[in-house]
Structure formats: structure tokens, C-alpha cells
Design a protein around this motif. Structure first.
Motif, short mmCIF file in Angstrom:
data_model
loop_
_atom_site.label_atom_id
_atom_site.label_comp_id
_atom_site.label_asym_id
_atom_site.label_seq_id
_atom_site.Cartn_x
_atom_site.Cartn_y
_atom_site.Cartn_z
N GLY A 1 0.83 -1.20 0.00
CA GLY A 1 0.00 0.00 0.00
C GLY A 1 0.86 1.25 0.00
N ILE A 2 0.29 2.34 0.47
CA ILE A 2 0.99 3.63 0.51
C ILE A 2 1.74 3.71 1.83
N SER A 3 3.01 4.07 1.76
CA SER A 3 3.81 4.18 2.97
C SER A 3 3.32 5.33 3.84
N GLN A 4 3.55 5.23 5.14
CA GLN A 4 3.10 6.26 6.06
C GLN A 4 3.81 7.59 5.80
N GLU A 5 5.08 7.53 5.41
CA GLU A 5 5.81 8.77 5.11
C GLU A 5 5.13 9.53 3.98
N ARG A 6 4.73 8.81 2.93
CA ARG A 6 4.09 9.48 1.80
C ARG A 6 2.69 9.96 2.17
N VAL A 7 1.96 9.18 2.97
CA VAL A 7 0.62 9.60 3.40
C VAL A 7 0.69 10.92 4.15
N ASN A 8 1.62 11.02 5.10
CA ASN A 8 1.74 12.24 5.90
C ASN A 8 2.17 13.42 5.04
N ARG A 9 3.13 13.18 4.14
CA ARG A 9 3.60 14.28 3.29
C ARG A 9 2.49 14.79 2.38
N GLY B 1 -1.05 11.08 10.38
CA GLY B 1 -1.91 10.89 9.22
C GLY B 1 -3.38 10.86 9.58
N ARG B 2 -3.70 10.66 10.84
CA ARG B 2 -5.10 10.64 11.28
C ARG B 2 -5.32 11.53 12.50
N THR B 3 -4.43 11.43 13.49
CA THR B 3 -4.55 12.22 14.72
C THR B 3 -3.63 13.42 14.65
N PHE B 4 -4.15 14.59 15.07
CA PHE B 4 -3.39 15.84 15.06
C PHE B 4 -3.28 16.37 16.48
N HIS B 5 -2.08 16.91 16.79
CA HIS B 5 -1.86 17.58 18.07
C HIS B 5 -1.29 18.96 17.78
N PHE B 6 -1.97 20.01 18.24
CA PHE B 6 -1.57 21.40 18.00
C PHE B 6 -1.07 22.00 19.30
N GLY B 7 0.01 22.79 19.19
CA GLY B 7 0.54 23.48 20.36
C GLY B 7 1.29 24.73 19.96
N GLU C 1 9.51 17.63 9.32
CA GLU C 1 9.19 17.24 7.95
C GLU C 1 8.82 18.45 7.08
N LYS C 2 8.23 19.47 7.66
CA LYS C 2 7.91 20.69 6.93
C LYS C 2 7.90 21.85 7.91
N VAL C 3 8.46 22.97 7.50
CA VAL C 3 8.53 24.16 8.35
C VAL C 3 8.03 25.35 7.56
N VAL C 4 7.19 26.14 8.20
CA VAL C 4 6.71 27.40 7.62
C VAL C 4 7.51 28.53 8.26
N PHE D 1 5.83 21.24 11.24
CA PHE D 1 4.99 20.05 11.09
C PHE D 1 5.88 18.83 11.23
N THR D 2 5.57 18.02 12.23
CA THR D 2 6.34 16.80 12.48
C THR D 2 5.42 15.60 12.38
N VAL D 3 6.03 14.44 12.18
CA VAL D 3 5.30 13.20 11.94
C VAL D 3 5.64 12.21 13.04
N PHE D 4 4.63 11.51 13.51
CA PHE D 4 4.82 10.42 14.46
C PHE D 4 4.60 9.10 13.75
N ASN D 5 5.64 8.26 13.74
CA ASN D 5 5.57 6.94 13.11
C ASN D 5 5.82 5.90 14.19
N LYS D 6 4.80 5.13 14.51
CA LYS D 6 4.91 4.17 15.61
C LYS D 6 5.89 3.05 15.30
N ASN D 7 6.24 2.86 14.03
CA ASN D 7 7.21 1.83 13.68
C ASN D 7 8.65 2.28 13.90
N LEU D 8 8.87 3.59 14.02
CA LEU D 8 10.20 4.14 14.23
C LEU D 8 10.40 4.67 15.64
N VAL D 9 9.35 5.24 16.23
CA VAL D 9 9.43 5.82 17.57
C VAL D 9 8.82 4.84 18.56
N LYS D 10 9.68 4.27 19.41
CA LYS D 10 9.23 3.25 20.35
C LYS D 10 9.88 3.48 21.70
#
Length: 409
Positions: free
Chosen positions: A168-176, A345-351, A224-227, A283-292
Motif C-alpha cells: 500500500g501507501i507508505s506512512q511517510e508518503r501519506v503524511n507528506r 496521518g489521522r490524529t493531530f496535536h496542536f501546540g 518534515e515541513k517548516v513554515v 509540522f512533524t510526523v509520528f511513526n509508531k514503527n520508528l518511535v518506540k
């Protein structure tokens, strides 16, 4: 004619093979040629010495061809006797958000600054915006053409069972794709007058080093992206009171790895003379397969929120060191405000972080401010059902907060 065993025995190829076998067993006769050559002073060598001659190989040092591995001990050029607690993208604070607050000297305010709250409450968006956001979600999660092997799925009740690998589509590409599409819709609503004052950078790196109560903290993260904006975000008006969480008997540096090999440099991706160099939103990404977690358990919601705070702090601290130099250790001449958004990709946290001081000690007279709300789910399910696209429980509040963050100045 069909070949048989009798015909093969008479085949000329068979005769050649047998002839070579017979001739190979012949013993050479002594002809006396060697003795005659020695009488004439001609050197005679054994054929085996010429065929299997020993060649002495010399080691040639070629610059830049093969780099020697630098030993990771006191011989390393970046070795220091004092240890450094090194925080990176894959680090997890075991204490969650309370540990992040104590580590960065931040007071928690469970709401956004007043100017953002007013924009969220009063903004008027066109009726077609929800349809565009729905299409952006589907386009990034199920309609993209990328097909790669996805990570393994484990069953807790059957840990040794290997499920068939899915594509399927990788999580990195989904988030980007999702973040880019949300930014595209936001820029269309904001217009050229706002978007021309913003610049976007992908995969920006930030580094800084800070002392806290005798411990050296080294941060190296990437967003992953900065404004970036041509003008810094105004500081939040008012003074907020609060106490830092008490982690006793734990230290604020618990679960942060210690290293003797490190660099104490400060890195900010843009120079000060660039027009749009002020940090606006990361904008940062949380990947449960990399962050444990180091102990193997799942990352909790509080730990995910801690990553949002720490990454915003590193960006603000790197900018403060660039503006005021490495000598600044206490209160800043002017607070630095950085907005932080983290998603899987589904849950957002704003601060929103307001950096007032780089003095992170427990006895620091001033505190930093961390404004945030709880996590928001953009949807609950996005997939194919019976061959048709299916999007369930779409939440339009996520984009309204997203839009308010982008237009904040």
C-alpha cells in the motif's frame, strides 16, 4: 538418425576425449636438454614457479576511496569526558508531557492563545471547503498510486505468527501528501497577501545544546515541513502562573540516552539576513514503527504530546542562539513564539510554545509557556469498502485550527 549408446561410442568426439585421457597419463622422458642448457649457462626454471609465481602486494593509500572506521572511544575526535544527554527524533520521554515540561521549564496552559481562539471561533469558511478536505484525505490515504511493502503486523495474542505482508501507501508518503494538501487549501483561502509572506522548507534540521542543573542536553531534531515568515509571531499578552510537575524520584533526563561522542554546535537552517527566516509553524510526523519505548511498550498519548513540545522548544532555542549568540543563558530580550503540529496521518496535536528564557534550572525565576489542546482525530476510518471509497467520522474542526495557525501573525 536417433543417437544410441552404440553410435555414441563410435562418435569422433568420444575418441577425442579418450585420446586426451590417455595422453594425459604419459610420463615425460628425460631428453638431456636440461643438462645441455646448464652447460651453456642458460637458467632453467620449473614451469610451476612461472605459473604460480608469488606476487608481493603493496598497500596503496588512496585518498577518499575507502574511509577508515573511526573508533567510538577516546580516540574519536568528538570524544568528551563529560556525558551528554542526546535527544533525537526517535527518542521518547518515558514521563510523557510532565517530563517534557520539567525538561524545558514550561508551564502548561490547556488552551490556545487568545488571538488563535478568536480566529477559530469567528472564521467563516466556504461551504465547499469540507468537500475539498475530504478529497484530500482520500487522495493521500487510498487514491495514491504508490505500492510498497508495508511494515509487519503483529498479533499480541500470537506474537510468533507471521501474517502475510500487505502492500500500500507508505506512512511517510501519506503524511507528506496530507500536510501538503492541507497547506494548499489554506494558502488558497489566505490569498496571495498572506502566502507571499510565508516560505516552506521540507526536512529542516535543528540542533542546539543547553545546560540544565549541571547536565548537558544535546538536541538534534528535524521537522518534515517548516513554515517560515518574514515577521516573528507576536508574544502572547499577559502573564501566566503555574508550577512545574514534580517528577521525584525521577530526574528530568531519565530515558534520554547518554553519549560521550557529540558536538556542541548550534544549527539553524536559515541565515539571519534572509527575509523569511523567522520560525512560524513546524509540522512533524509520528511513526509508531520508528518511535518506540526502550522497554517495548506502545507510545502513550502523553508521550506523543511531549514530542510536540520538545521539537518546538528545540526550534525556538536554536533561533534564540542564532539571534543572541551562545552566551545567552537567561531571559531573552524578546520572547520567541513557535507553533507546532504533529500528526500520524489521522490524529493531530496542536501546540504553541513561547520561549521566554533559556535558563532551564529548577530555580529559574521565569518560565516558558506551552499552549495546547488535546489530540484531534481528523477521521476514524479511511479505506475501501465493497470496492467503494469510505470515509467515516470526518472532523472539520481540525482544518479550522490548521487554518488559524497558518494565518496567525
Amino acid at each position: 538418425m536417433r543417437l544410441t549408446k552404440t553410435l555414441c561410442a563410435q562418435h569422433i568426439g568420444w575418441h577425442f576425449k579418450k585420446h586426451w585421457l590417455v595422453q594425459g597419463k604419459r610420463v615425460p622422458k628425460e631428453t638431456g636438454a636440461v643438462a645441455e642448457l646448464l652447460k651453456l649457462g642458460v637458467q632453467v626454471k620449473n614451469p610451476e614457479d612461472l605459473v604460480n609465481a608469488k606476487v608481493e602486494r603493496k598497500v596503496v593509500d588512496v585518498v577518499g576511496s575507502l574511509e577508515k572506521k573511526i573508533p567510538e572511544d577516546s580516540r574519536h575526535p568528538d570524544w568528551h569526558s563529560a556525558v551528554c544527554h542526546s535527544y533525537s527524533d526517535n527518542s521518547v520521554l518515558i514521563g510523557g508531557l510532565p517530563q517534557a515540561q520539567a525538561l524545558t521549564n514550561c508551564i502548561e496552559i490547556q488552551s490556545f492563545p487568545k488571538q488563535i481562539e478568536d480566529v477559530i471561533a469567528n472564521q467563516q469558511l466556504p461551504n465547499s471547503i469540507d468537500k475539498s478536505i475530504r478529497h484530500a484525505i482520500l487522495a493521500s490515504h487510498v487514491l495514491d498510486a504508490e505500492q510498497v511493502k508495508l511494515p509487519k503486523v503483529r498479533l499480541p495474542e500470537r506474537p510468533a505468527f507471521n501474517l502475510p505482508r500487505s502492500y500500500g501507501i507508505s506512512q511517510e508518503r501519506v503524511n507528506r501528501l496530507l500536510v501538503n494538501k492541507l497547506l494548499h487549501e489554506t494558502e488558497k483561502l489566505a490569498g496571495r497577501s498572506v502566502s507571499m509572506r510565508r516560505k516552506l522548507i521540507d526536512n529542516a534540521t535543528f540542533k542546539t545544546t543547553i545546560n540544565k542543573d549541571g547536565d548537558l542536553l544535546g538536541f538534534s531534531i528535524h521537522a518534515e515541513k517548516v513554515v517560515f515568515a518574514n515577521r516573528a509571531i507576536e508574544a502572547v499578552k499577559g502573564k501566566f502562573e503555574g508550577d512545574l510537575p514534580d517528577l521525584y524520584p525521577m530526574k528530568t533526563t531519565i530515558s534520554i540516552p547518554k553519549h560521550h561522542i557529540y558536538q556542541t554546535d548550534n544549527f539553524y537552517p536559515l541565515r539571519m539576513d534572509i527575509n523569511c527566516s523567522h520560525p512560524h509553524t513546524i509540522f512533524t510526523v509520528f511513526n509508531k514503527n520508528l518511535v518506540k519505548n526502550s522497554h517495548g511498550s506502545d507510545v502513550t498519548t502523553s508521550q506523543i504530546q511531549a514530542r510536540t513540545l520538545v521539537k518546538a522548544f528545540v526550534v525556538a532555542a536554536a533561533r534564540a542562539r542564532q539571534l543572541h549568540g551562545a552566551s545567552v543563558q537567561g531571559a531573552l530580550p524578546k520572547p520567541i513564539v513557535v507553533q507546532s503540529v504533529q500528526t500520524d496521518g489521522r490524529t493531530f496535536h496542536f501546540g504553541v510554545l513561547q520561549l521566554n528564557t533559556l535558563d532551564l534550572g529548577a530555580k529559574s525565576p521565569s518560565k516558558n509557556y506551552w499552549f495546547h489542546r488535546q489530540n484531534y482525530d481528523l477521521f476514524s476510518d479511511c479505506s475501501y469498502e465493497a470496492g467503494r471509497l469510505h470515509l467515516e467520522n470526518y472532523n472539520g474542526d481540525v482544518f479550522r485550527i490548521f487554518n488559524a495557525f497558518y494565518n496567525n501573525a
